[in-house]
Design a protein around this motif. Structure first.
Motif, short mmCIF file in Angstrom:
data_model
loop_
_atom_site.label_atom_id
_atom_site.label_comp_id
_atom_site.label_asym_id
_atom_site.label_seq_id
_atom_site.Cartn_x
_atom_site.Cartn_y
_atom_site.Cartn_z
N ALA A 1 0.83 -1.21 0.00
CA ALA A 1 0.00 0.00 0.00
C ALA A 1 0.86 1.26 0.00
CB ALA A 1 -0.93 0.00 1.21
N HIS A 2 2.08 1.18 0.54
CA HIS A 2 2.99 2.32 0.57
C HIS A 2 3.87 2.40 -0.66
CE1 HIS A 2 2.19 3.77 4.62
NE2 HIS A 2 2.33 2.56 5.10
N ILE A 3 4.51 1.29 -1.02
CA ILE A 3 5.56 1.34 -2.04
C ILE A 3 5.03 1.76 -3.40
CG2 ILE A 3 5.56 -1.08 -2.79
CD1 ILE A 3 8.74 -0.84 -2.47
N GLY A 4 3.79 1.45 -3.69
CA GLY A 4 3.21 1.85 -4.96
C GLY A 4 3.05 3.36 -5.11
N LYS A 5 3.10 4.07 -4.00
CA LYS A 5 2.92 5.53 -4.04
C LYS A 5 4.21 6.27 -4.39
CE LYS A 5 -0.80 5.32 -0.69
NZ LYS A 5 -1.22 5.59 0.67
N TRP A 6 5.36 5.59 -4.33
CA TRP A 6 6.60 6.32 -4.55
C TRP A 6 7.64 5.59 -5.40
CZ3 TRP A 6 11.16 4.17 -2.97
CH2 TRP A 6 11.07 3.14 -2.02
N TRP A 7 7.54 4.29 -5.56
CA TRP A 7 8.58 3.53 -6.28
C TRP A 7 8.60 3.94 -7.75
CZ3 TRP A 7 12.47 0.42 -4.78
CH2 TRP A 7 13.09 -0.36 -5.75
N GLY A 8 9.74 4.33 -8.22
CA GLY A 8 9.91 4.70 -9.62
C GLY A 8 10.17 6.19 -9.78
#
Length: 162
Positions: free
Chosen positions: A38-45
């Motif tokens: 739920a967190h990593i999808g908001k910032w990875w990349g």
């Protein structure tokens, strides 16, 4: 055979990309931002990208399968296999990612989370199999992408802490 992450922590070498950043957030929250889908999808990349996590099993040997979606519509599949987890201090995983025809991010990720006066100092090492592989990843934007990702993480942490 992948190098063990404990052995990989040494002075920055030609086969590494090194990133450091201090976040005004507790270490447990920064660690969770790396290990919670739920967190990593908001910032990875890099800036302008979105990330869809298909699976994330945060355990040694567990996989993280995801797809980064570029602003131009190009998909970049990625897979990490966790090799070390010391909550909330350390995270290591082997990684293959990039375009399907050019998996230029074949490397070992090693992330150290240190608590310093209520903040979190993060050190990220991307350790490539060779200096040439690291150079190829840089040519394709891995160094700027790493910096942009960690900036996006700072923004996500501000939102999560609010």
């Amino acid at each position: 055979m992948p190098q063990k992450s404990k052995d990989a922590i040494k002075p920055n070498a030609a086969n590494e990309l090194l990133f450091t950043r201090t976040y005004d957030a507790p270490r447990a929250l920064v660690f969770a931002a790396w290990t919670d889908p739920a967190h990593i999808g908001k910032w990875w990349g890099p800036e302008g990208f979105t990330t869809t996590t298909l699976a994330m099993e945060v355990e040694v040997g567990g996989v993280w399968d995801y797809i980064m979606h570029g602003p131009d519509g190009t998909d970049y599949p990625g897979r990490g296999v966790f090799t070390e987890i010391v909550k909330p201090e350390r995270l290591a995983f082997s990684h293959v990612g990039g375009k399907a025809d050019d998996p230029h991010l074949t490397c070992e990720f090693c992330v150290i989370f240190e608590e310093v006066d209520g903040q979190t100092s993060l050190t990220l090492r991307m350790i490539f199999p060779s200096a040439q592989a690291a150079e190829h990843a840089k040519e394709l934007g891995a160094d700027s992408g790493g910096t942009e990702s960690l900036e996006r993480l700072a923004q996500a942490l501000k939102t999560a802490a609010a």
